[in-house]
Scaffold this motif. Structure first.
Motif, PDB file in Angstrom:
ATOM      1  N   TRP A  86       0.924  -1.273  -0.013  1.00  0.00           N
ATOM      2  CA  TRP A  86      -0.233   0.118  -0.143  1.00  0.00           C
ATOM      3  C   TRP A  86       0.885   1.435  -0.079  1.00  0.00           C
ATOM      4  O   TRP A  86       0.587   2.252  -0.699  1.00  0.00           O
ATOM      5  CB  TRP A  86      -0.969   0.232   1.194  1.00  0.00           C
ATOM      6  CG  TRP A  86      -1.561   1.181   1.325  1.00  0.00           C
ATOM      7  CD1 TRP A  86      -2.559   1.827   0.378  1.00  0.00           C
ATOM      8  CD2 TRP A  86      -1.566   2.094   2.479  1.00  0.00           C
ATOM      9  NE1 TRP A  86      -3.083   2.888   0.921  1.00  0.00           N
ATOM     10  CE2 TRP A  86      -2.660   3.171   2.301  1.00  0.00           C
ATOM     11  CE3 TRP A  86      -1.053   2.072   3.787  1.00  0.00           C
ATOM     12  CZ2 TRP A  86      -3.085   4.043   3.076  1.00  0.00           C
ATOM     13  CZ3 TRP A  86      -1.303   3.257   4.798  1.00  0.00           C
ATOM     14  CH2 TRP A  86      -2.206   4.040   4.362  1.00  0.00           C
ATOM     15  N   LYS A  87       1.802   1.186   0.975  1.00  0.00           N
ATOM     16  CA  LYS A  87       2.705   2.449   0.943  1.00  0.00           C
ATOM     17  C   LYS A  87       4.220   1.940   1.026  1.00  0.00           C
ATOM     18  O   LYS A  87       4.929   1.881   2.094  1.00  0.00           O
ATOM     19  CB  LYS A  87       2.292   3.324   2.385  1.00  0.00           C
ATOM     20  CG  LYS A  87       2.961   4.718   2.403  1.00  0.00           C
ATOM     21  CD  LYS A  87       2.413   5.366   3.441  1.00  0.00           C
ATOM     22  CE  LYS A  87       3.023   6.771   3.521  1.00  0.00           C
ATOM     23  NZ  LYS A  87       2.516   7.487   4.676  1.00  0.00           N
ATOM     24  N   THR A 167       4.753   8.960   9.789  1.00  0.00           N
ATOM     25  CA  THR A 167       3.761   8.067   9.098  1.00  0.00           C
ATOM     26  C   THR A 167       4.329   6.880   9.245  1.00  0.00           C
ATOM     27  O   THR A 167       3.344   5.926   9.373  1.00  0.00           O
ATOM     28  CB  THR A 167       3.212   8.750   8.126  1.00  0.00           C
ATOM     29  OG1 THR A 167       4.064   8.891   6.992  1.00  0.00           O
ATOM     30  CG2 THR A 167       2.393  10.084   8.446  1.00  0.00           C
ATOM     31  N   GLN A 168       5.464   6.676   8.489  1.00  0.00           N
ATOM     32  CA  GLN A 168       6.045   5.097   8.174  1.00  0.00           C
ATOM     33  C   GLN A 168       6.188   4.528   9.440  1.00  0.00           C
ATOM     34  O   GLN A 168       5.638   3.318   9.377  1.00  0.00           O
ATOM     35  CB  GLN A 168       7.299   5.397   7.498  1.00  0.00           C
ATOM     36  CG  GLN A 168       7.043   5.708   5.850  1.00  0.00           C
ATOM     37  CD  GLN A 168       8.275   5.878   5.118  1.00  0.00           C
ATOM     38  OE1 GLN A 168       9.420   6.478   5.505  1.00  0.00           O
ATOM     39  NE2 GLN A 168       8.257   5.552   3.861  1.00  0.00           N
TER      40      GLN A 168
END
Length: 303
Positions: A86-87, A167-168
């Protein structure tokens, strides 16, 4: 049991609330934490060695540890793989010159906790078969350890706001919590114990000195030994897979290290994944280090 859980967690929050500026004092705290970890692990082993019918329970413990390690590994890696899809997170080229001997030294250091527990087991089995204050001593030692770790987390020069904004790192920590929750629910019929206790076992995130004593204090020395082995094996497996996975899927390598990503496995993450992986590893490791005692205490208090 809720009161006991809160008493164990209180020193962590109290330590985190105190700001220290004295570097010499922080150095003393660092070495005190290291010494306390091995002392607590030896006490964990001592409790195991004093346990009646230890030899007859070793087979069952091996099966329980295997179930925990395998199911958590599959669930965590599957969740982290989905996060990567997704990311995706990109890593820098590997720093081969910094791998080698340092990596081997870290891998051998990961075996030291096992040696500390083994010394305790042998002492409890052959030398000190009856030492009634072992459990109380371990609990007070753990509370002191959590207080000192709270001080370390607060005074490590890390901004909680910046860590939460990574965020990661935040995503990795959340995926590990959710996947461990699902793994714990799958393990309930396999381990044949209440769901809240299984979830407490699943939320160690590699922090073996904490999980071994917290679980042992609540569920007995046998389950404390299972919790310890599950989390120390996570650390050892993480050291083995980080160099293999971090080049193509850094989030998976960092995430499986759990709470150790901010300290013990960080040098391997840095040398194999590059400097770009370091803030993510510190953020996810910090959050998991903070969440682990909270989640274990909350779920154990539900019993």
């Amino acid at each position: 049991m809720l009161t006991g859980a809160l008493l164990i967690l209180a020193p962590l929050f109290f330590g985190f609330a105190l700001a220290l500026k004295n570097r010499r004092l922080m150095t003393i705290i660092h070495y005190s934490v290291e010494a306390l970890v091995y002392f607590i692990l030896a006490l964990l082993g001592l409790g195991l060695g004093q346990m009646q019918g230890l030899s007859s329970q070793l087979g069952a413990m091996a099966g329980q540890v295997s179930a925990l390690v395998i199911v958590l590994f599959v669930a965590n890696m599957a969740g982290l793989w989905l996060l990567h899809r997704w990311k995706p997170m990109l890593s820098e080229p590997r720093d081969v010159a910094r791998g080698g001997a340092g990596y081997l030294r870290l891998f051998m250091a990961a075996l030291k906790p096992l040696l500390a527990v083994l010394v305790g087991v042998l002492s409890g089995y052959f030398v000190l078969p009856e030492l009634p204050q072992t459990e109380q001593l371990a609990t007070w030692s753990l509370m002191l350890l959590l207080f000192l770790i709270g001080l370390q987390l607060r005074n490590a020069g890390l901004s909680l706001r910046k860590l939460l904004m990574n965020t990661q790192g935040l995503g990795i920590a959340l995926v590990l919590v959710i996947s461990s929750l699902l793994a714990g629910l799958l393990l309930v019929p396999l381990l044949d114990m209440p769901w809240n206790q299984v979830l407490a076992l699943a939320f160690g995130f590699g922090w073996y000195s904490l999980s071994g004593i917290v679980i042992g204090d609540s569920l007995g020395p046998a389950w404390g030994g299972v919790a310890f082995l599950n989390d120390v094996l996570r650390e050892i497996i993480a050291l083995a897979i980080i160099p293999l996975v971090i080049g193509s899927r850094p989030g998976m390598a960092i995430g499986y290290g759990g709470a150790t990503a901010m300290d013990f496995t960080l040098p391997v993450i840095r040398s194999n994944g590059g400097l770009g992986c370091v803030p993510v590893a510190i953020a996810s490791g910090f959050l998991l280090s903070f969440l682990s005692p909270v989640l274990m205490g909350v779920f154990l208090s539900l019993g």
